[in-house]
Design a protein around this motif. Sequence first.
Motif, mmCIF file in Angstrom:
data_model
loop_
_atom_site.group_PDB
_atom_site.id
_atom_site.type_symbol
_atom_site.label_atom_id
_atom_site.label_comp_id
_atom_site.label_asym_id
_atom_site.label_seq_id
_atom_site.Cartn_x
_atom_site.Cartn_y
_atom_site.Cartn_z
ATOM 1 N N ARG A 1 10.655 25.278 -13.597
ATOM 2 C CA ARG A 1 10.858 26.685 -13.936
ATOM 3 C C ARG A 1 9.857 27.582 -13.202
ATOM 4 N NH1 ARG A 1 11.010 23.684 -18.707
ATOM 5 N NH2 ARG A 1 13.131 23.523 -19.581
ATOM 6 N N ARG A 2 8.668 27.070 -12.950
ATOM 7 C CA ARG A 2 7.648 27.804 -12.228
ATOM 8 C C ARG A 2 7.034 26.874 -11.181
ATOM 9 N NH1 ARG A 2 9.870 30.899 -15.054
ATOM 10 N NH2 ARG A 2 8.989 32.483 -16.462
ATOM 11 N N ALA A 3 6.364 27.473 -10.208
ATOM 12 C CA ALA A 3 5.599 26.709 -9.224
ATOM 13 C C ALA A 3 4.220 27.342 -9.112
ATOM 14 C CB ALA A 3 6.306 26.702 -7.870
ATOM 15 N N ILE A 4 3.161 26.545 -9.398
ATOM 16 C CA ILE A 4 1.781 27.031 -9.381
ATOM 17 C C ILE A 4 1.111 26.515 -8.114
ATOM 18 C CG2 ILE A 4 -0.434 27.018 -10.585
ATOM 19 C CD1 ILE A 4 1.065 26.616 -13.189
ATOM 20 N N PHE A 5 0.523 27.429 -7.357
ATOM 21 C CA PHE A 5 -0.143 27.082 -6.114
ATOM 22 C C PHE A 5 -1.613 27.455 -6.222
ATOM 23 C CE2 PHE A 5 4.283 27.825 -5.237
ATOM 24 C CZ PHE A 5 4.639 26.721 -4.463
ATOM 25 N N ILE A 6 -2.515 26.429 -5.975
ATOM 26 C CA ILE A 6 -3.962 26.620 -6.053
ATOM 27 C C ILE A 6 -4.447 26.864 -4.633
ATOM 28 C CG2 ILE A 6 -6.147 25.624 -6.835
ATOM 29 C CD1 ILE A 6 -4.398 23.846 -8.697
ATOM 30 N N LEU A 7 -4.710 28.106 -4.319
ATOM 31 C CA LEU A 7 -4.968 28.522 -2.950
ATOM 32 C C LEU A 7 -6.457 28.519 -2.645
ATOM 33 C CD1 LEU A 7 -2.496 31.557 -2.747
ATOM 34 C CD2 LEU A 7 -2.066 29.154 -2.166
ATOM 35 N N SER A 8 -6.757 28.025 -1.454
ATOM 36 C CA SER A 8 -8.125 28.021 -0.920
ATOM 37 C C SER A 8 -8.015 27.904 0.597
ATOM 38 C CB SER A 8 -8.949 26.874 -1.514
ATOM 39 O OG SER A 8 -8.392 25.621 -1.119
ATOM 40 N N GLU A 9 -9.153 27.945 1.275
ATOM 41 C CA GLU A 9 -9.145 27.777 2.729
ATOM 42 C C GLU A 9 -8.599 26.419 3.111
ATOM 43 O OE1 GLU A 9 -9.811 29.364 6.539
ATOM 44 O OE2 GLU A 9 -10.127 30.321 4.584
ATOM 45 N N LYS A 10 -8.950 25.419 2.276
ATOM 46 C CA LYS A 10 -8.493 24.062 2.530
ATOM 47 C C LYS A 10 -6.974 23.980 2.419
ATOM 48 C CE LYS A 10 -10.725 20.882 0.343
ATOM 49 N NZ LYS A 10 -11.160 19.969 -0.727
ATOM 50 N N TYR A 11 -6.417 24.661 1.368
ATOM 51 C CA TYR A 11 -4.959 24.602 1.141
ATOM 52 C C TYR A 11 -4.206 25.333 2.256
ATOM 53 C CZ TYR A 11 -0.474 24.859 -1.265
ATOM 54 O OH TYR A 11 0.847 24.730 -1.588
ATOM 55 N N ILE A 12 -4.676 26.526 2.651
ATOM 56 C CA ILE A 12 -3.975 27.327 3.637
ATOM 57 C C ILE A 12 -3.904 26.622 4.989
ATOM 58 C CG2 ILE A 12 -4.098 29.498 4.950
ATOM 59 C CD1 ILE A 12 -2.990 29.805 2.185
ATOM 60 N N ARG A 13 -4.945 25.852 5.301
ATOM 61 C CA ARG A 13 -4.996 25.200 6.612
ATOM 62 C C ARG A 13 -4.472 23.769 6.578
ATOM 63 N NH1 ARG A 13 -7.827 27.854 10.445
ATOM 64 N NH2 ARG A 13 -8.933 29.713 9.786
ATOM 65 N N SER A 14 -4.015 23.306 5.440
ATOM 66 C CA SER A 14 -3.513 21.932 5.316
ATOM 67 C C SER A 14 -1.992 21.925 5.376
ATOM 68 C CB SER A 14 -3.985 21.327 3.996
ATOM 69 O OG SER A 14 -3.291 21.928 2.916
#
Length: 579
Positions: free
Chosen positions: A473-486
């Motif tokens: 029903r939802r999608a949770i994204f934990i954003l960081s520099e590591k996540y954006i560049r992975s």
Amino acid sequence: MINTMCFMMAFILSLISYNILTEVTEFHPNCSDREPDYRYQVFAKENVFFQCPVKSSYNGNGTPFNKERTQWFLQKSDGNIKKMINGRDLKATKSAILLWFSPAEMRHSGTYLCTVDNDCIKLAVFVQSKDNCILPYGSSSLYFTTDKTKELISCPSQGCQQMKNISNVTWYKSDEFASVTSPERYSLTIINNVIQLEKIYKEDVGVYTCDFDVYINSSKWIVRATTKIEVGLPDTEKPPEILGPSNGTILTAEIGKPLNLTCRIRFGPESCFNPVIKWKSMYPNYEKEHSGGKELCSNITVIGEKECFLTITLDKVTENDIVAKFCCYAENAVGNVTTVVTLSLKQIDIVFLTYILCGAVLLLTILLIGSGMIYLYWIEIVLLYRNYISKDETIGDDKDFDAFISYASQGSELDMETMESYSDKYDEERFAIQLLPDVLEDKYNYKLCILERDILPGGAYVEDIAKIIKRSRRAIFILSEKYIRSPKVFELQAAITCSLEEQEALKLILIKFKPFKEPEFLPNVVRKALSTLPMVTWKGDLDSKTSQNLKFWNRIRYYMPVKKVQISGKRSLSVFKHK
């Protein structure tokens, strides 16, 4: 001779009454075919009554009874009999049903039949114009006052019967045809066919009917006429009295606002009541007058006094009205009276104005504080409403998970520079697989989808991600520099695509776990989502009590599906068991 011919012609061509009539097929043959038993002559524009004089309608004392058995009929010129069933010309009294013309008109001339049981009487009625009278027709309405003596009531139709032999003059009181003379009425006498009242009483009010016989062409006719008597108090000896406003009254007014001025006057009783009532506006350069008469006097007291009202309206008060004088004037036959009214500007009540201003400021302050509180605690208010009133939106939507969790795990491929900067800790992973389940699953009963925990190994990764996102029903994204560049940013791109393609749009929740810069190679759809979607910033410490920051978790719950909170037991599975 000419009058006699006109009389006979009018009688033969008598008009039909306008009452509702019904045809009568059978009637007393010896009644309809015979000559009239009584012939009456009355005068137009006068009120007259006719009683059914059959013998069976009277008791032993000569007064009628059983009025329900009385019926009236009209015999037309062609001999047909019509029953009168409309009460317009029939009047029910205490003792009989009368034929009543109020007033009599030429068209009422005709032949009438009255029946009681098997008895029948035939009446011929002829309505004559007063213009045919040789002498003036007498007064049919008289007004007496209780202070007068020796008042006379004459039969008004006698002046029309000059040069005719008049006999058997009889007087009746009201519509019951009771004799005017009675033992109780000792001050009433009849002298020379004229009623003489030695003293006037209120009981003398009523309709007096006089009958007398005349012979026309050897036929006996009864001439009938009525006189209405009204009794009132003696005329007042005082001028009128102004009840309000009193003389010298100062009324407050506002410039530009309307204003009504009402004068109340009391008049004493008068037999010929003809009052004069005026409002007079006197300005410095001109005068203006408003006047009226009887039509302003609708309230009559039991003692005969009358109260009158005259109101003038100033549509918009001007400065000229402030300097003007307004006079109320009343006059009767005895004298007159005047009262003067002036206007003054309404002063502003400082104390009242202070209360108004303070109240307005207080109300505005309360509104501002209330608006601020609603703004600050809007999310808490919505969550409270959901918990007690809103319907659980997860029921029947064919979804398996409340939220899909996407984060940068230890296995994410990073360049060497990034790996050296973030290799000391993996806070994102601890936050995703430990803190999120501890709060959202254990405390608020949400069901999360974590890849390492909920997807079986060995499947096609890309296909599994697309399927699991569609089942959430939802999608949770934990954003960081590591996540954006992975490579994990692919999951964000896949979720954005699913939210645009599905009918029931998937909602995305972005958590800014650590500050980051958007790289140039980031897909445009992801870049647009980061700039438009709401983002919740994490400011807590995973190793301290700030990890349970209530305001942060309330914002997360605000974006989560509406679901009733059912606190379950504490999960015992730690983060390391999911590795």
